[in-house]
Write an enzyme that holds these catalytic residues in place. Structure first.
Site, PDB file in Angstrom:
ATOM      1  N   LEU A 194       0.703  -0.985   0.014  1.00 58.00           N
ATOM      2  CA  LEU A 194      -0.001   0.130   0.101  1.00 58.00           C
ATOM      3  C   LEU A 194       0.751   1.225  -0.011  1.00 58.00           C
ATOM      4  CD1 LEU A 194      -2.558  -1.541   2.683  1.00 58.00           C
ATOM      5  CD2 LEU A 194      -2.871  -1.108   0.335  1.00 58.00           C
ATOM      6  N   PRO A 195       0.318   2.384  -0.335  1.00 62.46           N
ATOM      7  CA  PRO A 195       1.149   3.683  -0.575  1.00 62.46           C
ATOM      8  C   PRO A 195       1.782   4.049   0.700  1.00 62.46           C
ATOM      9  CG  PRO A 195      -1.040   3.742  -1.564  1.00 62.46           C
ATOM     10  CD  PRO A 195      -1.172   2.558  -0.852  1.00 62.46           C
ATOM     11  N   LYS A 253      15.460   0.136   4.537  1.00 60.71           N
ATOM     12  CA  LYS A 253      14.690   0.684   3.392  1.00 60.71           C
ATOM     13  C   LYS A 253      15.086   2.053   3.245  1.00 60.71           C
ATOM     14  CE  LYS A 253      12.261   1.422  -0.258  1.00 60.71           C
ATOM     15  NZ  LYS A 253      12.679   1.006  -1.677  1.00 60.71           N
ATOM     16  N   LYS A 293       8.533  11.011  -0.481  1.00 61.51           N
ATOM     17  CA  LYS A 293       8.076  10.253   0.768  1.00 61.51           C
ATOM     18  C   LYS A 293       8.743   9.609   1.575  1.00 61.51           C
ATOM     19  CE  LYS A 293       6.506   6.302   0.566  1.00 61.51           C
ATOM     20  NZ  LYS A 293       5.887   5.161   0.482  1.00 61.51           N
ATOM     21  N   THR A 311       6.612   0.787   1.923  1.00 65.60           N
ATOM     22  CA  THR A 311       7.429   1.536   2.602  1.00 65.60           C
ATOM     23  C   THR A 311       6.902   2.595   3.564  1.00 65.60           C
ATOM     24  OG1 THR A 311       8.764   1.449   0.653  1.00 65.60           O
ATOM     25  CG2 THR A 311       9.367   3.120   2.207  1.00 65.60           C
TER      26      THR A 311
END
Ligand code: NAD
Length: 312
Positions: free
Chosen positions: A71-72, A175, A250, A99
């Site tokens: 998901l975003p 990440k 983001k 992420t």
């Protein structure tokens, strides 16, 4: 129907579509799918008629012990996990590959584990091409090494490298650190390529020298931002496709927030975050690949200051 072996997949976007495709082709398990966008579910169901669309996340966790989310942002994962928590049980295994903030990943894992189910953060590197090809790198935060061993074969259907990073949240830490460095290195390569070509160097020759010298990195040898240097890189197709400025912004925001929580002050990370935040809200740049940061300066030949101009 065998709930214990079934897999549920939530979030069939740019990345999720390719990941679920690899599960459908390789796992030989029942696959349940869900996305808030009915078009994404319809498209996938047409391509793989054997998959079973579900009407909500609760149904996914009811029908499948293993649930993967792609998901975003943090809030989307939090919403979906709230729904999943209504139907998970002690055999449930939740793997989030989005992420998101490391602190949110840890909180979600605690909630899931309070229901005796297992939770893993497993963000990925490798982009849309890696998702389609099943060659992603998974960075996994897990409740235990043994738990990691149990989910590794599932992730190997979608990835080539599946790495145990430590406790829950550490996958997200890995990440964010990687993507902070990626943002910085892309800006650095852009500045070096632009300076060299302005000073009269052939860009192909300059890139080949850098790539055989100490400046070499992924942004220079695989994803070079100068158009035409690397066949197939987004720079060769007007910076379309690939990893958008919005997503890089983001990830850098998340990295800066994590740095603040750790009383750490990464100077170049903060500069990269500022540059990508500006690109993410600049019309015509927001959805372009993040190597388009090269264009900002090359469109600015007089050194005139623009908002998004490598922080100059
Ligand atoms: P995307 O926006 O293309 O896909 C997200 C999907 O989630 C969409 O189909 C959307 O409809 C669905 N969705 C949103 N809210 C939902 C909800 N509440 N319930 C069910 N479905 C919902 O995003 P993406 O590019 O696939 O990226 C997904 C994640 O992977 C992000 O966290 C991103 O940072 C990360 N990532 C992306 C790339 C890349 O190259 N695109 C590379 C590595 C990591």
């Amino acid at each position: 129907m065998d709930r214990q072996t079934a897999i549920g997949f939530i979030g069939l976007g740019q990345m999720g579509h390719g990941m679920a495709k690899n599960l459908a082709e390789k796992s030989k398990r029942e696959l349940y799918i869900y996305d808030v966008n009915p078009g994404a579910v319809e498209r996938f169901s047409k391509e793989y008629p054997g998959v079973k669309p579900a009407s909500c996340p609760e149904e996914i966790a009811e029908k499948a012990s293993t649930v993967i989310t792609m998901l975003p942002e943090s809030q989307h994962v939090q919403n979906v996990y709230q729904s999943l928590s209504k139907t998970i049980d002690e055999s449930s295994v939740l793997i989030d590959s989005s992420t998101i903030e490391a602190s949110v990943a840890r909180e979600l894992a605690e909630n899931v584990m309070s229901k005796k189910a297992k939770a893993f953060d497993a963000p990925v590197s490798g982009g849309i091409i890696g998702a389609e090809a099943g060659t992603l790198t998974f960075m996994v935060g897990a409740p235990s090494l043994e738990g990691f061993g149990a989910v590794k074969p599932i992730l190997e259907w979608m990835g080539r490298n599946v790495v145990y990073c430590g406790d829950n949240g550490t996958g997200q830490v890995a990440k964010l650190c990687n993507n902070m460095l990626l943002g910085i290195s892309m800006i650095g390569v852009s500045e070096a390529m632009l300076l060299g070509t302005r000073l009269g160097m052939d860009p192909h020759l300059l890139a080949s020298i850098i790539n055989a010298s100490s400046g070499r990195c992924w942004s220079s040898d695989t994803y070079n931002p100068h158009p035409g240097v690397i066949p197939g890189a987004p720079a060769t197709r007007n910076y379309t496709g690939g990893f958008s400025n919005k997503l890089m912004a983001k990830d850098l925001r998340l990295a800066m927030k994590a740095a603040q929580q750790a009383s750490n002050n990464p100077t170049l990370g903060a500069t990269a975050a500022q540059i990508y935040n500006e690109l993410a809200v600049t019309k015509d740049f927001d959805s372009l690949d993040f190597s388009s940061v090269y264009q900002v300066n090359s469109h600015n030949p007089q050194g005139k200051k623009t908002k998004a101009c490598f922080g100059h």
